[in-house]
Design a protein around this motif. Sequence first.
Motif, PDB file in Angstrom:
ATOM      1  N   SER A 254      57.967 -39.499  13.682  1.00 53.65           N
ATOM      2  CA  SER A 254      57.567 -38.788  12.469  1.00 53.65           C
ATOM      3  C   SER A 254      58.527 -37.643  12.157  1.00 53.65           C
ATOM      4  O   SER A 254      58.850 -37.400  10.990  1.00 53.65           O
ATOM      5  CB  SER A 254      56.135 -38.263  12.601  1.00 53.65           C
TER       6      SER A 254
ATOM      7  N   VAL B 175      54.781 -48.021   9.340  1.00 51.17           N
ATOM      8  CA  VAL B 175      53.577 -47.644  10.079  1.00 51.17           C
ATOM      9  C   VAL B 175      52.746 -48.871  10.439  1.00 51.17           C
ATOM     10  O   VAL B 175      52.290 -49.029  11.580  1.00 51.17           O
ATOM     11  CB  VAL B 175      52.729 -46.652   9.251  1.00 51.17           C
TER      12      VAL B 175
ATOM     13  N   ILE C 105      51.766 -42.387  11.729  1.00 54.87           N
ATOM     14  CA  ILE C 105      52.556 -43.121  12.717  1.00 54.87           C
ATOM     15  C   ILE C 105      52.051 -42.887  14.132  1.00 54.87           C
ATOM     16  O   ILE C 105      51.969 -43.809  14.942  1.00 54.87           O
ATOM     17  CB  ILE C 105      54.042 -42.725  12.614  1.00 54.87           C
TER      18      ILE C 105
END
Length: 448
Positions: free
Chosen positions: A367, A18, A361
């Motif tokens: 995701s 991330v 994210i």
Amino acid sequence: MSDTAVLCHTAIAIIGVVVLILRARVNPAIALVLGAIYLGLITGLGPEKTLTTIGTGFGDLMAEVGLLIAFGVLLGSMMSSLGAIEKLVRLLVRTFGPKALPYTFAVTIGTVMQSIFADALLVITAPLARRLASRVGAAGAARMAAAMALGIEVGLTFVLPGVGAVALAGVLNVPFGKMFLFGLVTATVTITATLFVFTALAKRGFWKPELDENHDFAEIDAAAEQEQTAPTRALPPLGLSLSPLLLALALIAFGAIAEMAGIGGPVVEFFGNPVVALLIGLLGAVLIARWKLTREENEAAFKRGFHESGQILILTGVGGSLAATVQAAGLGEILEGYFASSTVAPLLLVWVVAATLHIAIGSVTISAITAAGVLSPIIPALGIDPVFVALAAGAGSLFIVHATSNTFWLLQTLLGQTTRGTLKSCTFAVSCASVIAIVPIQLMALVF
């Protein structure tokens, strides 16, 4: 290594991905590979096994979904070049009237048009949505903007050959035909119910045109007017333009129904295979395009399709790499015990995992793929058909679409909304869909 250490390092790997994507502006594909390398090395797989696992995960997923993605994107590119979208929207207006347009528009985009790359679909349909908003009635601009957001994001996640749906089915080993049927039902119910709720709120003051719409967006209005008055090319009629796509979807549905009904045989299995179905559709589109389009237009359509599918294939493949590394690190056995002993509905836990990853994210596809990779080793422990786990992960990945999403800014720009307005029509509406979707998914899981 202890269970706690494996959990902590997995969390660090995901957080690292991330941070690399959002802060360091590293390409998501590179960030996912780096996360997989870290997790493999730190959990004791060793350099050789880590790299082998990453390569195997990439290759296995590509063997599963590679041709499906490539053929689907190419078919969508050809549909776009044949002008099918514009003619389809005009047919919806004539058939159902402008009042029902948000519903028919959103459901059509979310189901029939999912072979078209999301950004391209948005760019093509946004001028039409903006131009027709005034004919919808009260809060027309808000409802059409929400319809656009819901159709694109929900369809992307639930309906084949939407990229998110393909990736989820591939990672979780869900038959594509089954994913198509249950995803189609989930998307249709979710889009309709969410748009009904959003419409009721918009008409009661939730949407404020003076604050949520950008009335100075003269370029968009001028472009829409120019598109409306400019001479059009002699493109094929709508039925002919859509026939390759409709044939492909019909073959996929036929294969899925035949499999669920226990009807087999080489012919049924061959023509019901989603890859074969999309290939047949693509060949049909190519023949029509060669008949109706110039050579330059044909080449441009294929070039655009190869460019878009290349990005999607790489991102999906490295998602498979991370999923394989997570499984090799032993996270599946750890989570299996937790999920098996949990008193909370397993699908709700799947939703929470995917929603948390998406909030962090900001990418629906990434995701969903990451959540599926983390959860894939525990599917047997849940005692639920994997198709519903895939749909629950997809539903969670829709929660809080925010400013890190390219779709968010495209919706704001192309539909002439303010950031405040886009937070309502995109973030709020799609988040409502994320929550609403879990209801039909849970109900179907109980029945099937």
